[in-house]
Design a protein around this motif. Structure first.
Motif, short mmCIF file in Angstrom:
data_model
loop_
_atom_site.label_atom_id
_atom_site.label_comp_id
_atom_site.label_asym_id
_atom_site.label_seq_id
_atom_site.Cartn_x
_atom_site.Cartn_y
_atom_site.Cartn_z
N GLN A 317 0.84 -1.21 0.00
CA GLN A 317 0.00 0.00 0.00
C GLN A 317 0.87 1.25 0.00
O GLN A 317 0.52 2.25 -0.58
CB GLN A 317 -0.81 0.04 1.29
N GLN A 318 1.99 1.16 0.72
CA GLN A 318 2.76 2.37 0.98
C GLN A 318 3.69 2.71 -0.17
O GLN A 318 4.22 3.79 -0.23
CB GLN A 318 3.56 2.16 2.27
N GLU A 319 3.90 1.72 -1.06
CA GLU A 319 4.90 1.94 -2.10
C GLU A 319 4.70 3.27 -2.80
O GLU A 319 5.60 4.04 -2.95
CB GLU A 319 4.84 0.81 -3.14
N GLN A 320 3.45 3.53 -3.23
CA GLN A 320 3.26 4.76 -3.99
C GLN A 320 1.95 5.42 -3.58
O GLN A 320 0.89 4.96 -3.95
CB GLN A 320 3.25 4.42 -5.50
N LEU A 321 2.04 6.49 -2.80
CA LEU A 321 0.84 7.28 -2.56
C LEU A 321 0.53 8.03 -3.85
O LEU A 321 1.45 8.53 -4.51
CB LEU A 321 1.08 8.29 -1.44
N PRO A 322 -0.76 8.14 -4.23
CA PRO A 322 -1.07 8.87 -5.46
C PRO A 322 -0.74 10.36 -5.31
O PRO A 322 -0.93 10.92 -4.24
CB PRO A 322 -2.57 8.65 -5.61
N PRO A 324 1.88 12.39 -4.80
CA PRO A 324 2.51 12.73 -3.51
C PRO A 324 2.73 14.23 -3.34
O PRO A 324 2.58 14.75 -2.25
CB PRO A 324 3.85 11.98 -3.55
N GLU A 325 3.04 14.95 -4.43
CA GLU A 325 3.36 16.37 -4.28
C GLU A 325 2.13 17.17 -3.84
O GLU A 325 2.17 17.99 -2.94
CB GLU A 325 3.90 16.94 -5.60
N LEU A 326 1.00 16.86 -4.48
CA LEU A 326 -0.24 17.56 -4.12
C LEU A 326 -0.65 17.17 -2.70
O LEU A 326 -1.00 18.01 -1.88
CB LEU A 326 -1.34 17.18 -5.12
N LEU A 327 -0.57 15.87 -2.41
CA LEU A 327 -0.99 15.35 -1.11
C LEU A 327 -0.18 15.99 0.01
O LEU A 327 -0.72 16.29 1.08
CB LEU A 327 -0.78 13.82 -1.12
N ALA A 328 1.10 16.23 -0.25
CA ALA A 328 1.97 16.81 0.79
C ALA A 328 1.52 18.22 1.15
O ALA A 328 1.85 18.73 2.22
CB ALA A 328 3.42 16.84 0.30
N LEU A 355 -7.37 16.03 -7.26
CA LEU A 355 -8.13 16.06 -6.00
C LEU A 355 -9.33 15.13 -6.08
O LEU A 355 -9.68 14.44 -5.11
CB LEU A 355 -8.59 17.49 -5.68
N LEU A 356 -9.98 15.10 -7.25
CA LEU A 356 -11.14 14.22 -7.41
C LEU A 356 -10.73 12.76 -7.21
O LEU A 356 -11.37 12.01 -6.47
CB LEU A 356 -11.76 14.42 -8.80
N GLU A 357 -9.60 12.38 -7.83
CA GLU A 357 -9.12 11.00 -7.66
C GLU A 357 -8.74 10.73 -6.20
O GLU A 357 -9.03 9.66 -5.66
CB GLU A 357 -7.90 10.75 -8.56
N LEU A 358 -8.07 11.70 -5.57
CA LEU A 358 -7.68 11.53 -4.16
C LEU A 358 -8.90 11.41 -3.26
O LEU A 358 -8.90 10.69 -2.26
CB LEU A 358 -6.80 12.70 -3.70
N GLU A 359 -9.96 12.14 -3.64
CA GLU A 359 -11.19 12.08 -2.84
C GLU A 359 -11.83 10.70 -2.99
O GLU A 359 -12.27 10.08 -2.01
CB GLU A 359 -12.15 13.19 -3.31
N LEU A 360 -11.86 10.20 -4.24
CA LEU A 360 -12.47 8.88 -4.47
C LEU A 360 -11.68 7.78 -3.78
O LEU A 360 -12.24 6.80 -3.30
CB LEU A 360 -12.57 8.60 -5.99
N SER A 361 -10.33 7.96 -3.69
CA SER A 361 -9.53 6.91 -3.05
C SER A 361 -9.42 7.12 -1.53
O SER A 361 -8.69 6.42 -0.85
CB SER A 361 -8.13 6.85 -3.67
N GLY A 362 -10.15 8.14 -1.02
CA GLY A 362 -10.23 8.32 0.43
C GLY A 362 -9.03 9.01 1.07
O GLY A 362 -8.81 8.90 2.26
N ARG A 373 -6.81 16.76 4.49
CA ARG A 373 -6.29 15.39 4.41
C ARG A 373 -7.14 14.50 5.30
O ARG A 373 -7.57 14.90 6.38
CB ARG A 373 -4.85 15.41 4.95
N LYS A 374 -7.38 13.28 4.86
CA LYS A 374 -8.19 12.37 5.66
C LYS A 374 -7.26 11.44 6.44
O LYS A 374 -6.34 10.89 5.88
CB LYS A 374 -9.08 11.53 4.73
N GLY A 375 -7.48 11.34 7.77
CA GLY A 375 -6.63 10.45 8.57
C GLY A 375 -6.83 9.02 8.11
O GLY A 375 -7.94 8.52 8.06
N ARG A 376 -5.74 8.36 7.74
CA ARG A 376 -5.86 6.96 7.31
C ARG A 376 -5.30 6.10 8.41
O ARG A 376 -4.10 5.86 8.50
CB ARG A 376 -5.10 6.73 6.01
N GLY A 377 -6.17 5.67 9.34
CA GLY A 377 -5.65 5.00 10.53
C GLY A 377 -6.15 3.59 10.63
O GLY A 377 -7.18 3.23 10.16
#
Length: 377
Positions: A317-322, A324-328, A355-362, A373-377
């Motif tokens: 899961q951690q290999e590649q966050l979608p 990353p630059e925007l997410l950071a 952002l739309l893709e990031l929203e769909l992927s939670g 950012r959504k806490g992924r815990g």
């Protein structure tokens, strides 16, 4: 807000000059900035001795005193690498503060300006508090700091000083908002404390460094204390006290107001208990504060732990966050699309698609005012 590109030293100095104009707030400076480059307008005013939307004394200030004051501010900044002047146009201006109605156009900072972007809880209360009040302020200051929160207050004697001290002793960060320029620490008795805060946090003022402490400055700085914070904890407040002003600002700014209840026989608690009657949140321990601000904090406090635990438990899961630059650049504060575009230098259209893709992927959530950012815990 997203014209960081054309921001040069001359434009910065002009912003500073307008920010120092008596009776001029952020909205007034922004209105001028929307019209034309501030440096051009300032030169015009100084050449012609007149300009739109300014009264005689403001014009006189810009034509005579402003240049000297700006130079003095820049000299102050040059004296130490720990000093910064942050205008509301800088990416480092605290986003929570920019939301308040009378946001300051400029902040003078000594210490680590980055602390202002971290989640803060303000602790305020009486200058002549009871010994149990002082003990509570130090204890809550320490416990909030242990939870990774920055403790913000006004460096006053009494509750403020003990709250700062509690946070620092627990190894946490603290922010002190002053009602005077940073060259004049007030009260003088707190000079040493101010020095510790500058090392473990930041001293902040909207007043230029040479400004002396004046009675009317203190109620004004209270709006910054609450404006920087997710919520304000009132430890002890008498019937007419500065803490009640801070609490009023906090509720106008849609911040949580927390109150430690006091005995009905204790004059120190009359104002505090009144706040509870008016709907403030009664708290008896730090956990109750954390529960209330949990959703705002969720991401910022969990992110360090979850990133680490995910690294070890789910390598795939951690290999590649979608993206990353925007997410950071998306945090626990709502960030508007245009700000994200200017920070990442990604075209607005692409930012919206990502952002739309990031929203769909939670990974992110759309809220009023932008994305968090959504806490992924």
């Amino acid at each position: 807000m997203s014209h960081h590109e054309e921001w040069n030293e001359e434009e910065f100095k002009a912003w500073l000059a307008f920010a120092c104009v008596p009776g001029f707030g952020l909205r007034a400076v922004q209105r001028l900035a929307a019209r034309d480059a501030l440096s051009v307008q300032l030169r015009d005013i100084q050449k012609r001795g007149g300009g739109p939307g300014l009264n005689a004394s403001q014009l006189a200030y810009l034509c005579t005193q402003a240049a000297k004051d700006v130079e003095a501010c820049l000299r102050w900044r040059e004296q130490s690498s720990q000093r910064a002047i942050i205008t509301a146009r800088c990416a480092t201006y605290p986003p929570l503060l920019s939301e308040i109605s009378a946001a300051p156009p400029v902040l003078f900072v000594e210490g680590d300006a980055g602390v202002l972007l971290q989640p803060q809880i303000a602790i305020v209360g009486s200058r002549n508090a009871s010994s149990s009040g002082l003990e509570i302020a130090a204890q809550f200051g320490a416990q909030l700091a242990e939870q990774g929160l920055v403790v913000t207050s006004g460096l006053a004697l009494g509750i403020d000083g003990y709250a700062h001290d509690g946070a620092l002793n627990a190894g946490g960060d603290s922010v002190a908002v002053l009602g005077c320029g940073l060259e004049h620490i007030y009260p003088a008795r707190h000079r040493r404390l101010a020095g510790r805060i500058a090392e473990q946090g930041a001293l902040v003022s909207e007043f230029r460094p040479s400004a002396r402490a004046r009675a009317e400055h203190f109620p004004r700085r209270n709006r910054i204390i609450s404006g920087l914070s997710l919520g304000v904890l009132v430890v002890e407040a008498a019937e007419k006290s500065g803490s009640l002003i801070t609490a009023r600002y906090a509720s106008e700014q849609n911040r949580d107001v927390f109150v430690i209840p006091g005995s009905i026989h204790n004059a120190h608690s009359t104002g505090s208990n009144q706040l509870i009657r008016q709907g403030a949140c009664l708290v008896q321990n730090v956990g109750q504060i954390l529960d209330e601000v949990a959703n705002l904090l969720d991401w910022s406090l969990k992110s360090q732990q979850t990133v680490q635990s995910e690294l070890f438990s789910h390598p795939n899961q951690q290999e590649q966050l979608p993206f990353p630059e925007l997410l950071a650049n998306v945090g626990e504060e709502a960030t508007p699309v245009d700000i994200l575009a200017s920070r990442t230098h990604i075209p607005v259209q692409d930012v919206m698609t990502q952002l739309l893709e990031l929203e769909l992927s939670g990974h992110v959530v759309a809220v009023s005012g932008g994305y968090i950012r959504k806490g992924r815990g």
